[in-house]
Design a protein around this motif. Structure first.
Motif, PDB file in Angstrom:
ATOM      1  N   HIS A  56       5.741  11.284   6.633  1.00 19.68           N
ATOM      2  CA  HIS A  56       6.141  10.462   7.784  1.00 19.68           C
ATOM      3  C   HIS A  56       6.840  11.281   8.867  1.00 19.68           C
ATOM      4  O   HIS A  56       7.862  10.862   9.422  1.00 19.68           O
ATOM      5  CB  HIS A  56       7.045   9.313   7.343  1.00 19.68           C
ATOM      6  CG  HIS A  56       6.304   8.250   6.608  1.00 19.68           C
ATOM      7  ND1 HIS A  56       6.768   6.981   6.505  1.00 19.68           N
ATOM      8  CD2 HIS A  56       5.133   8.246   5.942  1.00 19.68           C
ATOM      9  CE1 HIS A  56       5.926   6.254   5.801  1.00 19.68           C
ATOM     10  NE2 HIS A  56       4.925   7.016   5.447  1.00 19.68           N
ATOM     11  N   GLY A  57       6.307  12.473   9.137  1.00 20.66           N
ATOM     12  CA  GLY A  57       6.841  13.297  10.210  1.00 20.66           C
ATOM     13  C   GLY A  57       8.104  14.072   9.875  1.00 20.66           C
ATOM     14  O   GLY A  57       8.658  14.740  10.743  1.00 20.66           O
ATOM     15  N   ARG A  93       0.830  -1.199   0.000  1.00 22.96           N
ATOM     16  CA  ARG A  93       0.000   0.000   0.000  1.00 22.96           C
ATOM     17  C   ARG A  93       0.864   1.248   0.000  1.00 22.96           C
ATOM     18  O   ARG A  93       1.728   1.411   0.857  1.00 22.96           O
ATOM     19  CB  ARG A  93      -0.894   0.014   1.238  1.00 22.96           C
ATOM     20  CG  ARG A  93      -1.991  -0.981   1.145  1.00 22.96           C
ATOM     21  CD  ARG A  93      -2.966  -0.781   2.273  1.00 22.96           C
ATOM     22  NE  ARG A  93      -3.449  -2.094   2.630  1.00 22.96           N
ATOM     23  CZ  ARG A  93      -3.585  -2.549   3.843  1.00 22.96           C
ATOM     24  NH1 ARG A  93      -3.298  -1.790   4.865  1.00 22.96           N
ATOM     25  NH2 ARG A  93      -4.023  -3.754   4.061  1.00 22.96           N
ATOM     26  N   ALA A  94       0.601   2.136  -0.935  1.00 26.58           N
ATOM     27  CA  ALA A  94       1.309   3.413  -0.961  1.00 26.58           C
ATOM     28  C   ALA A  94       0.754   4.293   0.156  1.00 26.58           C
ATOM     29  O   ALA A  94      -0.324   4.049   0.686  1.00 26.58           O
ATOM     30  CB  ALA A  94       1.143   4.074  -2.317  1.00 26.58           C
ATOM     31  N   ASP A  95       1.478   5.336   0.479  1.00 28.99           N
ATOM     32  CA  ASP A  95       1.116   6.214   1.581  1.00 28.99           C
ATOM     33  C   ASP A  95       0.722   7.587   1.050  1.00 28.99           C
ATOM     34  O   ASP A  95       0.629   7.792  -0.160  1.00 28.99           O
ATOM     35  CB  ASP A  95       2.312   6.323   2.527  1.00 28.99           C
ATOM     36  CG  ASP A  95       1.898   6.544   3.962  1.00 28.99           C
ATOM     37  OD1 ASP A  95       0.738   6.918   4.210  1.00 28.99           O
ATOM     38  OD2 ASP A  95       2.743   6.344   4.849  1.00 28.99           O
ATOM     39  N   GLU A  96       0.518   8.526   1.955  1.00 31.40           N
ATOM     40  CA  GLU A  96       0.229   9.897   1.540  1.00 31.40           C
ATOM     41  C   GLU A  96       0.951  10.863   2.451  1.00 31.40           C
ATOM     42  O   GLU A  96       1.405  10.506   3.532  1.00 31.40           O
ATOM     43  CB  GLU A  96      -1.270  10.170   1.520  1.00 31.40           C
ATOM     44  CG  GLU A  96      -1.946  10.190   2.849  1.00 31.40           C
ATOM     45  CD  GLU A  96      -3.419  10.524   2.740  1.00 31.40           C
ATOM     46  OE1 GLU A  96      -3.909  11.210   3.641  1.00 31.40           O
ATOM     47  OE2 GLU A  96      -4.072  10.109   1.770  1.00 31.40           O
ATOM     48  N   GLY A  97       1.071  12.083   1.967  1.00 33.66           N
ATOM     49  CA  GLY A  97       1.713  13.147   2.720  1.00 33.66           C
ATOM     50  C   GLY A  97       1.053  14.463   2.351  1.00 33.66           C
ATOM     51  O   GLY A  97      -0.011  14.482   1.721  1.00 33.66           O
ATOM     52  N   TYR A  98       1.699  15.542   2.735  1.00 34.65           N
ATOM     53  CA  TYR A  98       1.162  16.874   2.443  1.00 34.65           C
ATOM     54  C   TYR A  98       2.258  17.739   1.845  1.00 34.65           C
ATOM     55  O   TYR A  98       3.433  17.563   2.143  1.00 34.65           O
ATOM     56  CB  TYR A  98       0.590  17.500   3.715  1.00 34.65           C
ATOM     57  CG  TYR A  98      -0.594  16.704   4.203  1.00 34.65           C
ATOM     58  CD1 TYR A  98      -1.856  16.942   3.700  1.00 34.65           C
ATOM     59  CD2 TYR A  98      -0.422  15.672   5.108  1.00 34.65           C
ATOM     60  CE1 TYR A  98      -2.932  16.179   4.094  1.00 34.65           C
ATOM     61  CE2 TYR A  98      -1.497  14.899   5.522  1.00 34.65           C
ATOM     62  CZ  TYR A  98      -2.747  15.161   5.014  1.00 34.65           C
ATOM     63  OH  TYR A  98      -3.810  14.397   5.391  1.00 34.65           O
ATOM     64  N   ILE A 125       2.304   7.691  -2.753  1.00 36.61           N
ATOM     65  CA  ILE A 125       3.737   7.953  -2.600  1.00 36.61           C
ATOM     66  C   ILE A 125       4.338   6.880  -1.691  1.00 36.61           C
ATOM     67  O   ILE A 125       3.766   6.539  -0.663  1.00 36.61           O
ATOM     68  CB  ILE A 125       3.967   9.384  -2.058  1.00 36.61           C
ATOM     69  CG1 ILE A 125       5.443   9.731  -2.007  1.00 36.61           C
ATOM     70  CG2 ILE A 125       3.292   9.602  -0.732  1.00 36.61           C
ATOM     71  CD1 ILE A 125       5.710  11.187  -1.697  1.00 36.61           C
ATOM     72  N   TRP A 126       5.456   6.324  -2.098  1.00 40.91           N
ATOM     73  CA  TRP A 126       6.142   5.281  -1.323  1.00 40.91           C
ATOM     74  C   TRP A 126       7.272   5.864  -0.501  1.00 40.91           C
ATOM     75  O   TRP A 126       7.514   5.465   0.613  1.00 40.91           O
ATOM     76  CB  TRP A 126       6.708   4.215  -2.263  1.00 40.91           C
ATOM     77  CG  TRP A 126       5.655   3.503  -3.029  1.00 40.91           C
ATOM     78  CD1 TRP A 126       5.102   3.897  -4.222  1.00 40.91           C
ATOM     79  CD2 TRP A 126       4.995   2.298  -2.674  1.00 40.91           C
ATOM     80  NE1 TRP A 126       4.153   2.995  -4.627  1.00 40.91           N
ATOM     81  CE2 TRP A 126       4.075   1.997  -3.699  1.00 40.91           C
ATOM     82  CE3 TRP A 126       5.103   1.429  -1.602  1.00 40.91           C
ATOM     83  CZ2 TRP A 126       3.271   0.878  -3.669  1.00 40.91           C
ATOM     84  CZ3 TRP A 126       4.307   0.313  -1.569  1.00 40.91           C
ATOM     85  CH2 TRP A 126       3.395   0.044  -2.599  1.00 40.91           C
ATOM     86  N   ARG A 127       8.034   6.773  -1.109  1.00 44.04           N
ATOM     87  CA  ARG A 127       9.179   7.407  -0.461  1.00 44.04           C
ATOM     88  C   ARG A 127       9.245   8.853  -0.963  1.00 44.04           C
ATOM     89  O   ARG A 127       8.667   9.179  -1.992  1.00 44.04           O
ATOM     90  CB  ARG A 127      10.459   6.643  -0.754  1.00 44.04           C
ATOM     91  CG  ARG A 127      10.780   6.486  -2.209  1.00 44.04           C
ATOM     92  CD  ARG A 127      11.898   5.454  -2.416  1.00 44.04           C
ATOM     93  NE  ARG A 127      11.882   4.907  -3.748  1.00 44.04           N
ATOM     94  CZ  ARG A 127      11.082   3.938  -4.185  1.00 44.04           C
ATOM     95  NH1 ARG A 127      10.217   3.388  -3.393  1.00 44.04           N
ATOM     96  NH2 ARG A 127      11.141   3.516  -5.419  1.00 44.04           N
ATOM     97  N   PRO A 128       9.934   9.729  -0.260  1.00 39.98           N
ATOM     98  CA  PRO A 128       9.966  11.143  -0.646  1.00 39.98           C
ATOM     99  C   PRO A 128      10.404  11.392  -2.086  1.00 39.98           C
ATOM    100  O   PRO A 128       9.885  12.286  -2.752  1.00 39.98           O
ATOM    101  CB  PRO A 128      10.951  11.756   0.349  1.00 39.98           C
ATOM    102  CG  PRO A 128      10.900  10.858   1.528  1.00 39.98           C
ATOM    103  CD  PRO A 128      10.661   9.479   0.987  1.00 39.98           C
TER     104      PRO A 128
END
Length: 144
Positions: free
Chosen positions: A54-55, A25-30, A85-88
């Motif tokens: 991720h903080g 599962r991919a993630d999300e950020g802002y 998004i998986w990584r920055p």
């Protein structure tokens, strides 16, 4: 004895499957971007921003070109969600968009962008300046 090894095998397969499916599962950020845009027929844009993922905060660079009816200049401050998004480093890449609008003084702006990795930016915010546009835009985002 045979039943015990079969049960053990099934448990191992289930644990592996659950581990793989949760990792898939991919993630999300802002993200927040400040973009300066100016042009006459052919325009350009540039700016900077920040990805919160991720903080942690990752500084971004923004640049690109516009082609079509572009007249004037503006400054936009956009905020929104980054999904898939998986990584920055996944946010880095080229985004394409078409748009039209007129800004005299100030206004609001919203945009939906996707890059080749499938990362989606859903952005909204304010725009200030004197700008009329009906154009195709290319936006490149990179990590600093």
């Amino acid at each position: 004895m045979r039943l015990s090894s079969a049960v053990r095998t099934i448990v191992l397969v289930l644990v592996a499957f659950v581990g793989l499916s949760s990792a898939a599962r991919a993630d999300e950020g802002y993200v927040q971007l400040t973009i300066i845009k100016a042009g006459w027929i052919i325009g350009g844009n540039g700016g900077s921003g920040v990805l919160d993922f991720h903080g942690r905060r990752y500084p971004l660079t923004v640049g690109g070109i516009d082609y079509g009816l572009v007249f004037g200049g503006s400054r936009a401050v956009l905020r929104g969600r980054v999904s898939n998004i998986w990584r920055p480093s996944d946010i880095a890449g080229a985004y394409a968009a078409g748009g039209a609008g007129i800004v005299v003084g100030g206004g609001v702006r919203g945009i939906l962008l996707t890059n080749a990795r499938g990362v989606t930016l859903e952005l909204a915010g304010s725009q200030f300046g004197l700008m009329a546009n009906a154009d195709l835009s290319g936006l490149a985002i990179g990590l600093r």
